[in-house]
Design a protein around this motif. Structure first.
Motif, PDB file in Angstrom:
ATOM      1  N   ALA A   1       0.876  -1.257  -0.004  1.00  0.00           N
ATOM      2  CA  ALA A   1      -0.157   0.167   0.046  1.00  0.00           C
ATOM      3  C   ALA A   1       0.742   1.419   0.129  1.00  0.00           C
ATOM      4  CB  ALA A   1      -1.130  -0.046   1.292  1.00  0.00           C
ATOM      5  N   ARG A   2       1.934   1.426   0.505  1.00  0.00           N
ATOM      6  CA  ARG A   2       2.865   2.311   0.806  1.00  0.00           C
ATOM      7  C   ARG A   2       3.563   2.505  -0.220  1.00  0.00           C
ATOM      8  NH1 ARG A   2       4.559   2.074   7.078  1.00  0.00           N
ATOM      9  NH2 ARG A   2       2.651   2.814   8.024  1.00  0.00           N
ATOM     10  N   GLN A   3       4.001   1.682  -0.937  1.00  0.00           N
ATOM     11  CA  GLN A   3       4.674   1.543  -2.128  1.00  0.00           C
ATOM     12  C   GLN A   3       3.864   2.084  -3.447  1.00  0.00           C
ATOM     13  OE1 GLN A   3       6.523  -2.312  -2.535  1.00  0.00           O
ATOM     14  NE2 GLN A   3       8.181  -1.854  -1.309  1.00  0.00           N
ATOM     15  N   SER A   4       2.599   1.503  -3.421  1.00  0.00           N
ATOM     16  CA  SER A   4       1.556   1.814  -4.561  1.00  0.00           C
ATOM     17  C   SER A   4       0.737   2.959  -4.446  1.00  0.00           C
ATOM     18  CB  SER A   4       0.823   0.398  -4.943  1.00  0.00           C
ATOM     19  OG  SER A   4       1.768  -0.576  -5.070  1.00  0.00           O
ATOM     20  N   GLY A   5       0.482   3.420  -3.212  1.00  0.00           N
ATOM     21  CA  GLY A   5      -0.067   4.625  -2.953  1.00  0.00           C
ATOM     22  C   GLY A   5      -1.530   4.628  -2.806  1.00  0.00           C
ATOM     23  N   PHE A   6      -2.127   3.194  -2.387  1.00  0.00           N
ATOM     24  CA  PHE A   6      -3.409   2.972  -1.870  1.00  0.00           C
ATOM     25  C   PHE A   6      -3.445   2.933  -0.469  1.00  0.00           C
ATOM     26  CE2 PHE A   6      -1.781  -1.206  -2.600  1.00  0.00           C
ATOM     27  CZ  PHE A   6      -2.020  -1.951  -1.699  1.00  0.00           C
ATOM     28  N   ARG A   7      -4.641   2.899   0.070  1.00  0.00           N
ATOM     29  CA  ARG A   7      -4.720   3.004   1.460  1.00  0.00           C
ATOM     30  C   ARG A   7      -5.418   1.672   1.976  1.00  0.00           C
ATOM     31  NH1 ARG A   7      -9.540   6.380   4.405  1.00  0.00           N
ATOM     32  NH2 ARG A   7      -9.217   5.760   6.700  1.00  0.00           N
ATOM     33  N   LEU A   8      -4.745   1.062   3.042  1.00  0.00           N
ATOM     34  CA  LEU A   8      -5.047  -0.200   3.458  1.00  0.00           C
ATOM     35  C   LEU A   8      -5.413  -0.122   4.836  1.00  0.00           C
ATOM     36  CD1 LEU A   8      -3.417  -3.661   3.290  1.00  0.00           C
ATOM     37  CD2 LEU A   8      -3.579  -2.778   5.281  1.00  0.00           C
ATOM     38  N   VAL A   9      -6.751  -0.609   5.430  1.00  0.00           N
ATOM     39  CA  VAL A   9      -7.207  -0.499   6.989  1.00  0.00           C
ATOM     40  C   VAL A   9      -7.678  -1.947   7.246  1.00  0.00           C
ATOM     41  CG1 VAL A   9      -7.828   1.950   6.511  1.00  0.00           C
ATOM     42  CG2 VAL A   9      -9.438  -0.043   5.915  1.00  0.00           C
ATOM     43  N   LEU A  10      -7.603  -1.976   8.563  1.00  0.00           N
ATOM     44  CA  LEU A  10      -8.223  -3.325   9.092  1.00  0.00           C
ATOM     45  C   LEU A  10      -9.669  -2.897   9.747  1.00  0.00           C
ATOM     46  CD1 LEU A  10      -5.067  -4.293  11.083  1.00  0.00           C
ATOM     47  CD2 LEU A  10      -5.671  -4.970   8.560  1.00  0.00           C
ATOM     48  N   CYS A  11     -10.644  -3.728   9.981  1.00  0.00           N
ATOM     49  CA  CYS A  11     -11.814  -3.555  10.821  1.00  0.00           C
ATOM     50  C   CYS A  11     -12.010  -4.813  11.205  1.00  0.00           C
ATOM     51  CB  CYS A  11     -12.899  -3.016   9.738  1.00  0.00           C
ATOM     52  SG  CYS A  11     -13.531  -3.941   8.462  1.00  0.00           S
ATOM     53  N   ASN A  12     -13.108  -4.759  12.197  1.00  0.00           N
ATOM     54  CA  ASN A  12     -13.671  -5.857  12.967  1.00  0.00           C
ATOM     55  C   ASN A  12     -12.709  -6.875  13.529  1.00  0.00           C
ATOM     56  OD1 ASN A  12     -16.564  -5.090  12.441  1.00  0.00           O
ATOM     57  ND2 ASN A  12     -16.184  -6.013  10.271  1.00  0.00           N
ATOM     58  N   VAL A  13     -11.590  -6.363  14.222  1.00  0.00           N
ATOM     59  CA  VAL A  13     -10.563  -7.036  14.722  1.00  0.00           C
ATOM     60  C   VAL A  13     -10.832  -7.840  16.020  1.00  0.00           C
ATOM     61  CG1 VAL A  13      -8.045  -6.974  15.565  1.00  0.00           C
ATOM     62  CG2 VAL A  13      -8.906  -5.509  13.495  1.00  0.00           C
ATOM     63  N   GLN A  14     -11.088  -8.822  16.015  1.00  0.00           N
ATOM     64  CA  GLN A  14     -11.414  -9.921  17.176  1.00  0.00           C
ATOM     65  C   GLN A  14     -10.310  -9.645  18.417  1.00  0.00           C
ATOM     66  OE1 GLN A  14     -14.566 -10.995  17.179  1.00  0.00           O
ATOM     67  NE2 GLN A  14     -14.602  -9.759  15.415  1.00  0.00           N
ATOM     68  N   ALA A  15     -10.722  -9.738  19.537  1.00  0.00           N
ATOM     69  CA  ALA A  15      -9.677  -9.628  21.027  1.00  0.00           C
ATOM     70  C   ALA A  15      -8.515 -10.400  20.770  1.00  0.00           C
ATOM     71  CB  ALA A  15     -10.373  -9.868  22.040  1.00  0.00           C
TER      72      ALA A  15
ATOM     73  N   GLU B   1      -1.383  -5.503  19.385  1.00  0.00           N
ATOM     74  CA  GLU B   1      -0.906  -4.733  20.424  1.00  0.00           C
ATOM     75  C   GLU B   1       0.282  -5.066  21.016  1.00  0.00           C
ATOM     76  OE1 GLU B   1      -4.148  -4.670  23.146  1.00  0.00           O
ATOM     77  OE2 GLU B   1      -5.317  -3.497  22.054  1.00  0.00           O
ATOM     78  N   LEU B   2       0.541  -6.202  21.077  1.00  0.00           N
ATOM     79  CA  LEU B   2       1.885  -6.978  21.655  1.00  0.00           C
ATOM     80  C   LEU B   2       3.339  -6.395  20.846  1.00  0.00           C
ATOM     81  CD1 LEU B   2       0.798 -10.388  23.069  1.00  0.00           C
ATOM     82  CD2 LEU B   2       1.577  -8.282  24.358  1.00  0.00           C
ATOM     83  N   THR B   3       2.913  -6.646  19.448  1.00  0.00           N
ATOM     84  CA  THR B   3       3.955  -6.357  18.529  1.00  0.00           C
ATOM     85  C   THR B   3       3.855  -4.884  17.954  1.00  0.00           C
ATOM     86  OG1 THR B   3       2.333  -6.796  16.685  1.00  0.00           O
ATOM     87  CG2 THR B   3       3.847  -8.732  17.374  1.00  0.00           C
ATOM     88  N   GLN B   4       2.912  -4.060  18.712  1.00  0.00           N
ATOM     89  CA  GLN B   4       2.766  -2.558  18.538  1.00  0.00           C
ATOM     90  C   GLN B   4       2.550  -2.249  17.128  1.00  0.00           C
ATOM     91  OE1 GLN B   4       6.412  -0.718  20.024  1.00  0.00           O
ATOM     92  NE2 GLN B   4       5.909  -1.062  22.158  1.00  0.00           N
TER      93      GLN B   4
ATOM     94  N   SER C   1      -0.438   0.577  16.385  1.00  0.00           N
ATOM     95  CA  SER C   1      -0.066   1.903  16.117  1.00  0.00           C
ATOM     96  C   SER C   1       0.283   2.326  14.536  1.00  0.00           C
ATOM     97  CB  SER C   1       0.868   2.316  17.088  1.00  0.00           C
ATOM     98  OG  SER C   1       2.315   1.703  16.842  1.00  0.00           O
ATOM     99  N   VAL C   2       0.451   1.256  13.908  1.00  0.00           N
ATOM    100  CA  VAL C   2       0.964   1.027  12.530  1.00  0.00           C
ATOM    101  C   VAL C   2      -0.151   1.061  11.509  1.00  0.00           C
ATOM    102  CG1 VAL C   2       2.416   0.032  10.643  1.00  0.00           C
ATOM    103  CG2 VAL C   2       3.355   0.107  13.176  1.00  0.00           C
ATOM    104  N   PHE C   3      -1.031   0.213  11.760  1.00  0.00           N
ATOM    105  CA  PHE C   3      -2.433  -0.014  10.948  1.00  0.00           C
ATOM    106  C   PHE C   3      -3.475   1.107  11.201  1.00  0.00           C
ATOM    107  CE2 PHE C   3      -0.219  -4.159  10.532  1.00  0.00           C
ATOM    108  CZ  PHE C   3      -0.244  -4.409   9.020  1.00  0.00           C
ATOM    109  N   GLU C   4      -4.095   1.334  10.488  1.00  0.00           N
ATOM    110  CA  GLU C   4      -5.480   1.831  10.661  1.00  0.00           C
ATOM    111  C   GLU C   4      -6.447   0.864  11.060  1.00  0.00           C
ATOM    112  OE1 GLU C   4      -6.836   5.694   8.361  1.00  0.00           O
ATOM    113  OE2 GLU C   4      -5.551   4.541   6.924  1.00  0.00           O
ATOM    114  N   ILE C   5      -6.958   1.187  12.323  1.00  0.00           N
ATOM    115  CA  ILE C   5      -7.811   0.070  12.651  1.00  0.00           C
ATOM    116  C   ILE C   5      -9.190   0.827  13.009  1.00  0.00           C
ATOM    117  CG2 ILE C   5      -8.300  -1.923  14.330  1.00  0.00           C
ATOM    118  CD1 ILE C   5      -5.198  -1.949  14.887  1.00  0.00           C
ATOM    119  N   PHE C   6     -10.259   0.039  12.451  1.00  0.00           N
ATOM    120  CA  PHE C   6     -11.882   0.652  12.515  1.00  0.00           C
ATOM    121  C   PHE C   6     -12.610  -0.550  13.307  1.00  0.00           C
ATOM    122  CE2 PHE C   6     -10.158   3.142   9.231  1.00  0.00           C
ATOM    123  CZ  PHE C   6     -10.565   4.254   9.478  1.00  0.00           C
TER     124      PHE C   6
END
Length: 116
Positions: free
Chosen positions: A65-79, A86-89, A92-97
């Motif tokens: 995504a960063r190389q090609s200029g599109f946006r990548l997001v995550l959603c509905n992330v289960q616990a 979170e453990l791998t930090q 804070s890198v991904f957009e999570i909804f």
């Protein structure tokens, strides 16, 4: 930037994402030709476990995504998956909804139009 249905690429992996299923997921993402006006959504609502090798397709997707200029997001992330992020930090890198719908309400807040 206008986002229409054909510019949204939705991935919905299921079950566990480990080494083998992670490779399959990576292949699915590589089968899509990235374009700068696309939004790639990885809906993790059906993923109940992910190990460290399962993070590889997510990181590869974000790198693409960063190389090609599109946006990548995550959603509905289960616990359990959120805990790995979170453990791998990586949370804070991904957009999570929280939900798929939240992605588009966020776009509206950023003054981006949605095509119908």
């Amino acid at each position: 930037m206008t986002i229409s249905q054909d510019q949204v690429v939705l991935f919905k992996p299921h079950g566990n994402i480990d080494l083998q299923s992670g490779m399959t997921f990576s292949e699915q993402m590589l089968a899509v030709t990235p374009q700068s006006d696309q939004l790639w959504v990885i809906d993790l609502s059906y993923v109940d476990f992910m190990d460290s090798s399962g993070l590889v397709p997510l990181i590869n997707g974000l790198t693409l995504a960063r190389q090609s200029g599109f946006r990548l997001v995550l959603c509905n992330v289960q616990a359990p998956v959120r805990l790995i992020l979170e453990l791998t930090q990586l949370d804070s890198v991904f957009e999570i909804f929280d939900t798929y719908e939240d992605i588009f309400s966020n776009i509206n807040h950023k003054n981006l139009a949605l095509a119908s």
